[in-house]
Write a protein that holds these residues in place. Structure first.
Motif, PDB file in Angstrom:
ATOM      1  N   ILE A  81      -3.995  32.799  73.370  1.00  0.00           N
ATOM      2  CA  ILE A  81      -4.516  31.605  72.697  1.00  0.00           C
ATOM      3  C   ILE A  81      -3.639  31.168  71.533  1.00  0.00           C
ATOM      4  O   ILE A  81      -4.058  30.313  70.743  1.00  0.00           O
ATOM      5  CB  ILE A  81      -5.955  31.854  72.195  1.00  0.00           C
ATOM      6  CG1 ILE A  81      -5.968  32.989  71.165  1.00  0.00           C
ATOM      7  CG2 ILE A  81      -6.884  32.167  73.353  1.00  0.00           C
ATOM      8  CD1 ILE A  81      -7.304  33.145  70.472  1.00  0.00           C
ATOM      9  N   GLY A  82      -2.448  31.741  71.427  1.00  0.00           N
ATOM     10  CA  GLY A  82      -1.582  31.343  70.318  1.00  0.00           C
ATOM     11  C   GLY A  82      -1.228  29.868  70.358  1.00  0.00           C
ATOM     12  O   GLY A  82      -1.177  29.195  69.319  1.00  0.00           O
ATOM     13  N   GLY A  83      -0.993  29.339  71.559  1.00  0.00           N
ATOM     14  CA  GLY A  83      -0.675  27.923  71.674  1.00  0.00           C
ATOM     15  C   GLY A  83      -1.835  27.020  71.317  1.00  0.00           C
ATOM     16  O   GLY A  83      -1.636  25.888  70.855  1.00  0.00           O
ATOM     17  N   GLU A  84      -3.070  27.496  71.524  1.00  0.00           N
ATOM     18  CA  GLU A  84      -4.239  26.691  71.196  1.00  0.00           C
ATOM     19  C   GLU A  84      -4.500  26.619  69.694  1.00  0.00           C
ATOM     20  O   GLU A  84      -5.302  25.788  69.254  1.00  0.00           O
ATOM     21  CB  GLU A  84      -5.473  27.263  71.900  1.00  0.00           C
ATOM     22  CG  GLU A  84      -5.353  27.287  73.418  1.00  0.00           C
ATOM     23  CD  GLU A  84      -6.553  27.923  74.076  1.00  0.00           C
ATOM     24  OE1 GLU A  84      -7.503  28.288  73.334  1.00  0.00           O
ATOM     25  OE2 GLU A  84      -6.563  28.069  75.310  1.00  0.00           O
ATOM     26  N   ILE A  89      -4.340  24.339  63.299  1.00  0.00           N
ATOM     27  CA  ILE A  89      -3.727  24.714  62.020  1.00  0.00           C
ATOM     28  C   ILE A  89      -2.934  23.542  61.445  1.00  0.00           C
ATOM     29  O   ILE A  89      -2.980  23.263  60.236  1.00  0.00           O
ATOM     30  CB  ILE A  89      -2.839  25.957  62.209  1.00  0.00           C
ATOM     31  CG1 ILE A  89      -3.707  27.171  62.552  1.00  0.00           C
ATOM     32  CG2 ILE A  89      -2.024  26.234  60.961  1.00  0.00           C
ATOM     33  CD1 ILE A  89      -2.920  28.423  62.853  1.00  0.00           C
ATOM     34  N   ALA A  90      -2.199  22.828  62.310  1.00  0.00           N
ATOM     35  CA  ALA A  90      -1.454  21.657  61.838  1.00  0.00           C
ATOM     36  C   ALA A  90      -2.406  20.576  61.331  1.00  0.00           C
ATOM     37  O   ALA A  90      -2.136  19.913  60.317  1.00  0.00           O
ATOM     38  CB  ALA A  90      -0.576  21.112  62.964  1.00  0.00           C
ATOM     39  N   ALA A  91      -3.538  20.382  62.012  1.00  0.00           N
ATOM     40  CA  ALA A  91      -4.520  19.391  61.558  1.00  0.00           C
ATOM     41  C   ALA A  91      -5.125  19.788  60.220  1.00  0.00           C
ATOM     42  O   ALA A  91      -5.376  18.927  59.355  1.00  0.00           O
ATOM     43  CB  ALA A  91      -5.618  19.236  62.609  1.00  0.00           C
ATOM     44  N   LEU A  92      -5.354  21.075  60.022  1.00  0.00           N
ATOM     45  CA  LEU A  92      -5.888  21.539  58.738  1.00  0.00           C
ATOM     46  C   LEU A  92      -4.901  21.275  57.602  1.00  0.00           C
ATOM     47  O   LEU A  92      -5.284  20.778  56.528  1.00  0.00           O
ATOM     48  CB  LEU A  92      -6.209  23.029  58.836  1.00  0.00           C
ATOM     49  CG  LEU A  92      -6.724  23.703  57.568  1.00  0.00           C
ATOM     50  CD1 LEU A  92      -8.040  23.085  57.126  1.00  0.00           C
ATOM     51  CD2 LEU A  92      -6.881  25.202  57.784  1.00  0.00           C
ATOM     52  N   LEU A 142      -2.367  36.672  71.062  1.00  0.00           N
ATOM     53  CA  LEU A 142      -1.834  35.565  70.266  1.00  0.00           C
ATOM     54  C   LEU A 142      -0.502  35.063  70.809  1.00  0.00           C
ATOM     55  O   LEU A 142       0.308  34.530  70.065  1.00  0.00           O
ATOM     56  CB  LEU A 142      -1.679  35.994  68.803  1.00  0.00           C
ATOM     57  CG  LEU A 142      -2.969  36.395  68.082  1.00  0.00           C
ATOM     58  CD1 LEU A 142      -2.678  36.810  66.654  1.00  0.00           C
ATOM     59  CD2 LEU A 142      -3.987  35.255  68.106  1.00  0.00           C
ATOM     60  N   GLY A 143      -0.278  35.237  72.092  1.00  0.00           N
ATOM     61  CA  GLY A 143       0.951  34.753  72.704  1.00  0.00           C
ATOM     62  C   GLY A 143       1.005  33.238  72.757  1.00  0.00           C
ATOM     63  O   GLY A 143      -0.017  32.546  72.694  1.00  0.00           O
ATOM     64  N   ALA A 149       3.461  26.192  79.447  1.00  0.00           N
ATOM     65  CA  ALA A 149       2.868  26.187  80.782  1.00  0.00           C
ATOM     66  C   ALA A 149       1.917  24.995  80.904  1.00  0.00           C
ATOM     67  O   ALA A 149       1.151  24.708  79.976  1.00  0.00           O
ATOM     68  CB  ALA A 149       2.113  27.489  81.033  1.00  0.00           C
ATOM     69  N   PRO A 150       1.960  24.289  82.027  1.00  0.00           N
ATOM     70  CA  PRO A 150       2.900  24.430  83.140  1.00  0.00           C
ATOM     71  C   PRO A 150       4.273  23.854  82.797  1.00  0.00           C
ATOM     72  O   PRO A 150       4.376  22.882  82.053  1.00  0.00           O
ATOM     73  CB  PRO A 150       2.238  23.633  84.267  1.00  0.00           C
ATOM     74  CG  PRO A 150       1.419  22.609  83.564  1.00  0.00           C
ATOM     75  CD  PRO A 150       0.940  23.242  82.289  1.00  0.00           C
TER      76      PRO A 150
END
Length: 243
Positions: A81-84, A89-92, A142-143, A149-150
């Protein structure tokens, strides 16, 4: 020894000889007594040899047991879920930065901005807490695999990133309204593959003008001015005089 027992032994011997290749699978899931018990449940042909249906049922039972053991022995892969977490975080960070830029704005703009920003921060906090609990429990990792992907969408993602950077760079010359229209139109055309371009351009123009009326005209937000904003200055002056 009775005739039935002799025929039973011959049948078992024939079963092992005719299906030597499958014997490992049968013995891996069924012991000898269980194999005999299952064999007695099915009918044999008059010559004492097991019928094709009998062999099929025995091998099917053994195969199911072996597949269950293999599925239980294989470790399950954790969801990454690291990409999610990148966008929340950027929005915060952006929301906190935006709060620092509206100190000199009218109180109506500050109230609206703080209200919307507080809701956004609350939702982001819930998502981060939920993700942290799942990571601590070992359910997720946290990958960052989900960012690439894809892989067939990498080209569109890079193009969308280029449009975003172009919007940030050219908004100071083109102004908020025109630059927003171009960004929304080009980004939507890119994601849709160029289909229904008339509808996309119409929606982009409506959203850009709506953003101008809401943020610049109503809330007097300090967005960069451009040709469209300069053209609309008489209307803005009329509204300020109470028209």
């Amino acid at each position: 020894m009775g005739v039935y027992q002799i025929r039973q032994r011959r049948s078992m011997r024939g079963l092992r000889q005719r299906h030597h290749g499958r014997r490992q699978g049968l013995q891996g899931t069924l012991d000898r007594q269980e194999l005999k018990a299952r064999y007695r449940r099915y009918r044999c042909q008059p010559d004492g040899q097991p019928s094709g249906w009998t062999l099929f049922r025995l091998c099917q039972a053994a195969g199911k047991g072996r597949m269950a053991e293999e599925s239980n022995s294989e470790p399950t892969e954790k969801k990454q879920i690291g990409g999610e977490l990148v966008i929340p975080i950027a929005a915060l960070i952006f929301t906190l930065y935006y709060f620092t830029t509206i100190y000199d704005s009218p109180w109506t703009a500050q109230v609206s901005a703080f209200f919307i920003g507080a809701i956004l921060i609350f939702l982001i906090a819930i998502f981060l807490v939920k993700s942290a609990r799942a990571w601590k429990a070992g359910e997720v990792g946290l990958g960052l695999d989900s960012l690439v992907a894809p892989r067939s969408f990498i080209t569109k993602r890079l193009a969308l990133l280029a449009l975003t950077l172009g919007f940030i760079f050219f908004v100071q010359w083109g102004g908020f309204t025109i630059t927003t229209f171009l960004f929304l139109g080009l980004a939507t055309l890119l994601l849709s593959g160029g289909r229904r371009w008339r509808l996309i351009l119409g929606l982009s123009a409506g959203l850009a003008i709506g953003g101008y009326l809401l943020f610049i005209l109503a809330f007097d937000t300090r967005f960069p001015d451009g040709p469209f904003e300069d053209l609309m200055q008489p209307l803005d002056a009329m509204i300020e005089r109470g028209f």
